[in-house]
Design a protein around this motif. Sequence first.
Motif, PDB file in Angstrom:
ATOM      1  N   MET A 194      45.867 -27.276 -13.715  1.00  0.00           N
ATOM      2  CA  MET A 194      47.274 -27.457 -14.061  1.00  0.00           C
ATOM      3  C   MET A 194      48.143 -27.311 -12.812  1.00  0.00           C
ATOM      4  O   MET A 194      47.910 -26.451 -11.985  1.00  0.00           O
ATOM      5  N   SER A 195      49.136 -28.190 -12.679  1.00  0.00           N
ATOM      6  CA  SER A 195      50.011 -28.132 -11.519  1.00  0.00           C
ATOM      7  C   SER A 195      50.881 -26.884 -11.573  1.00  0.00           C
ATOM      8  O   SER A 195      51.130 -26.324 -12.631  1.00  0.00           O
ATOM      9  N   LYS A 196      51.357 -26.449 -10.424  1.00  0.00           N
ATOM     10  CA  LYS A 196      52.169 -25.242 -10.349  1.00  0.00           C
ATOM     11  C   LYS A 196      53.565 -25.491 -10.907  1.00  0.00           C
ATOM     12  O   LYS A 196      54.129 -26.570 -10.794  1.00  0.00           O
ATOM     13  N   THR A 197      54.136 -24.450 -11.501  1.00  0.00           N
ATOM     14  CA  THR A 197      55.506 -24.525 -11.972  1.00  0.00           C
ATOM     15  C   THR A 197      56.437 -24.582 -10.761  1.00  0.00           C
ATOM     16  O   THR A 197      56.320 -23.757  -9.854  1.00  0.00           O
ATOM     17  N   PRO A 198      57.366 -25.537 -10.707  1.00  0.00           N
ATOM     18  CA  PRO A 198      58.277 -25.638  -9.566  1.00  0.00           C
ATOM     19  C   PRO A 198      59.038 -24.330  -9.336  1.00  0.00           C
ATOM     20  O   PRO A 198      59.336 -23.597 -10.293  1.00  0.00           O
ATOM     21  N   LEU A 199      59.348 -24.050  -8.081  1.00  0.00           N
ATOM     22  CA  LEU A 199      60.063 -22.833  -7.727  1.00  0.00           C
ATOM     23  C   LEU A 199      61.376 -22.714  -8.482  1.00  0.00           C
ATOM     24  O   LEU A 199      61.746 -21.626  -8.948  1.00  0.00           O
ATOM     25  N   PHE A 200      62.100 -23.826  -8.613  1.00  0.00           N
ATOM     26  CA  PHE A 200      63.384 -23.816  -9.317  1.00  0.00           C
ATOM     27  C   PHE A 200      63.221 -23.307 -10.748  1.00  0.00           C
ATOM     28  O   PHE A 200      64.029 -22.494 -11.227  1.00  0.00           O
ATOM     29  N   ILE A 201      62.155 -23.761 -11.437  1.00  0.00           N
ATOM     30  CA  ILE A 201      61.910 -23.348 -12.812  1.00  0.00           C
ATOM     31  C   ILE A 201      61.524 -21.876 -12.864  1.00  0.00           C
ATOM     32  O   ILE A 201      61.959 -21.132 -13.755  1.00  0.00           O
ATOM     33  N   ARG A 202      60.714 -21.422 -11.901  1.00  0.00           N
ATOM     34  CA  ARG A 202      60.296 -20.019 -11.889  1.00  0.00           C
ATOM     35  C   ARG A 202      61.482 -19.082 -11.702  1.00  0.00           C
ATOM     36  O   ARG A 202      61.476 -17.943 -12.176  1.00  0.00           O
ATOM     37  N   ILE A 203      62.508 -19.564 -10.998  1.00  0.00           N
ATOM     38  CA  ILE A 203      63.717 -18.758 -10.807  1.00  0.00           C
ATOM     39  C   ILE A 203      64.641 -18.865 -12.011  1.00  0.00           C
ATOM     40  O   ILE A 203      65.213 -17.876 -12.481  1.00  0.00           O
ATOM     41  N   ALA A 204      64.781 -20.099 -12.546  1.00  0.00           N
ATOM     42  CA  ALA A 204      65.765 -20.351 -13.600  1.00  0.00           C
ATOM     43  C   ALA A 204      65.342 -19.830 -14.962  1.00  0.00           C
ATOM     44  O   ALA A 204      66.191 -19.372 -15.743  1.00  0.00           O
ATOM     45  N   ARG A 205      64.045 -19.877 -15.269  1.00  0.00           N
ATOM     46  CA  ARG A 205      63.605 -19.515 -16.620  1.00  0.00           C
ATOM     47  C   ARG A 205      63.946 -18.069 -16.990  1.00  0.00           C
ATOM     48  O   ARG A 205      64.515 -17.818 -18.062  1.00  0.00           O
ATOM     49  N   PRO A 206      63.628 -17.070 -16.150  1.00  0.00           N
ATOM     50  CA  PRO A 206      63.930 -15.684 -16.532  1.00  0.00           C
ATOM     51  C   PRO A 206      65.389 -15.294 -16.312  1.00  0.00           C
ATOM     52  O   PRO A 206      65.797 -14.186 -16.703  1.00  0.00           O
ATOM     53  N   THR A 207      66.168 -16.161 -15.730  1.00  0.00           N
ATOM     54  CA  THR A 207      67.585 -15.844 -15.469  1.00  0.00           C
ATOM     55  C   THR A 207      68.478 -16.727 -16.346  1.00  0.00           C
ATOM     56  O   THR A 207      68.886 -16.320 -17.443  1.00  0.00           O
ATOM     57  N   TYR A 208      68.757 -17.927 -15.880  1.00  0.00           N
ATOM     58  CA  TYR A 208      69.623 -18.833 -16.643  1.00  0.00           C
ATOM     59  C   TYR A 208      69.012 -19.157 -18.004  1.00  0.00           C
ATOM     60  O   TYR A 208      69.714 -19.159 -19.027  1.00  0.00           O
ATOM     61  N   GLY A 209      67.712 -19.436 -18.043  1.00  0.00           N
ATOM     62  CA  GLY A 209      67.064 -19.796 -19.296  1.00  0.00           C
ATOM     63  C   GLY A 209      67.163 -18.695 -20.332  1.00  0.00           C
ATOM     64  O   GLY A 209      67.450 -18.953 -21.512  1.00  0.00           O
ATOM     65  N   LYS A 210      66.931 -17.468 -19.921  1.00  0.00           N
ATOM     66  CA  LYS A 210      67.011 -16.330 -20.840  1.00  0.00           C
ATOM     67  C   LYS A 210      68.433 -16.157 -21.355  1.00  0.00           C
ATOM     68  O   LYS A 210      68.660 -15.924 -22.550  1.00  0.00           O
ATOM     69  N   TRP A 211      69.416 -16.263 -20.444  1.00  0.00           N
ATOM     70  CA  TRP A 211      70.822 -16.157 -20.843  1.00  0.00           C
ATOM     71  C   TRP A 211      71.215 -17.282 -21.784  1.00  0.00           C
ATOM     72  O   TRP A 211      71.900 -17.069 -22.796  1.00  0.00           O
ATOM     73  N   LEU A 212      70.774 -18.525 -21.485  1.00  0.00           N
ATOM     74  CA  LEU A 212      71.138 -19.687 -22.295  1.00  0.00           C
ATOM     75  C   LEU A 212      70.662 -19.532 -23.733  1.00  0.00           C
ATOM     76  O   LEU A 212      71.428 -19.749 -24.686  1.00  0.00           O
ATOM     77  N   ASN A 213      69.410 -19.154 -23.922  1.00  0.00           N
ATOM     78  CA  ASN A 213      68.877 -19.030 -25.273  1.00  0.00           C
ATOM     79  C   ASN A 213      69.472 -17.838 -26.026  1.00  0.00           C
ATOM     80  O   ASN A 213      69.638 -17.888 -27.243  1.00  0.00           O
ATOM     81  N   ALA A 214      69.817 -16.775 -25.301  1.00  0.00           N
ATOM     82  CA  ALA A 214      70.473 -15.637 -25.945  1.00  0.00           C
ATOM     83  C   ALA A 214      71.886 -16.020 -26.390  1.00  0.00           C
ATOM     84  O   ALA A 214      72.317 -15.685 -27.502  1.00  0.00           O
TER      85      ALA A 214
END
Length: 417
Positions: A1-21
């Motif tokens: 499996m290809s690596k998760t892009p750096l942008f996604i690794r940063i955004a998911r636990p920050t912006y992504g978590k805030w967005l879904n909350a």
Amino acid sequence: MSKTPLFIRIARPTYGKWLNARNRVRTAGYDLLPKQGPYLILANHTHALDPFFISSSLSVHVRWVAGAYLFKNQFINMMLGRWIGGIAKQQGRSDLQTIRDISTAFKNQEIVGLFPEGTRTWDGEPVGFDMATAKLVRIFGVPVVLMNIEGGYAQRPRWARYRRRGEITLRVVEVVDPARLKRMPVAEILALLQDRLYFSHSAWQEKRRLGFPSSRRAEGLEKLLYLCPSCKQASTMVTEGARVRCSACQFTCELDDYDHVTVLSKEPHGIDSIPAWHNWERDELARIAFEGCNSGASGVNQSPFPPDPGVLLQRGIGKKLVTLSKRFTLTLESDCLRVRLQKPIARGPEQGESELEFSFSGMQSMIINAKSTVEFYHNDQLWRIRIVPDRSILKYVEFHTARMLQEKESLARKEVT
């Protein structure tokens, strides 16, 4: 499996978590998900942030298939293409490159997300998709995750100016094994996809009875409701707060937290919901298209719609969009779209032109993208037209669809006789 892009690794636990909350996003059925790729996610499309909601709820990276028009913006192209790994799809036209890109992603054990309806729902009802989706699902030969996005439409309808309060649920309804897909006829695959993915917000709401409150919940409905059900005048609907009224006959109604329509003045004909109103006006538009298709006449008199002020006229040149004008009017006529410019075009093949005509017979496709904008190919040339936000761009696409259907039926009748 290809690596998760750096942008996604940063955004998911920050912006992504805030967005879904912030949007009160919940998940259900996620225990059915495959442990790793490759697999394909198919979902109904309800909200502009649907792919962000889903990606933020997963621990794996999803490469989303997105409209090619998004990639024409330099910054968005860099974000979608380089940072996120999005896959471009030209809506309304066959795109072999998209199929190749998806196939390559699966060979790399990646996960791809796709909204088979191709566009967001306007009234909460299914948009629909054709046999091509079923054929592709069978060809790809990977597990297919079927997902329903519940409440996304009600929280921020495509026509709405403001977000409402309410929950969104991302529900995995089924994961279809590729071995099963291989045994199924294409027609049976299509029936399965339609059964699982044709999500009706109004039917869901009847069972759930979940309100999505907002004091300004009706504002923006004039983008969807372009005909008055009482006087049948066009482009006369005005919205404020929870109310919708006609500026021509003063017909007034109110929208509640469940999107039910309550008439406060003149009684319409059986219209008690947004989908019912939308269905009625589409039927009216089909009637107008039929009359125009069979009259043999051309001209604005065949259309009930007044001209719409335009704010952006662009022509595709290579991979770029060149702006030709920001001040013009767009008129829907019986057999074409007509653009009248305040000043003649200053450059390009149309230099010196003060009026452009786009016949429906010369259009290969017509879609709506962001900000009251219609995009189409006319004689293989890409055009993009944007009108003011308080008018309906939807009527152009629905009229074009009705007119093309009438012409096909007319040709079929001639062939039979």
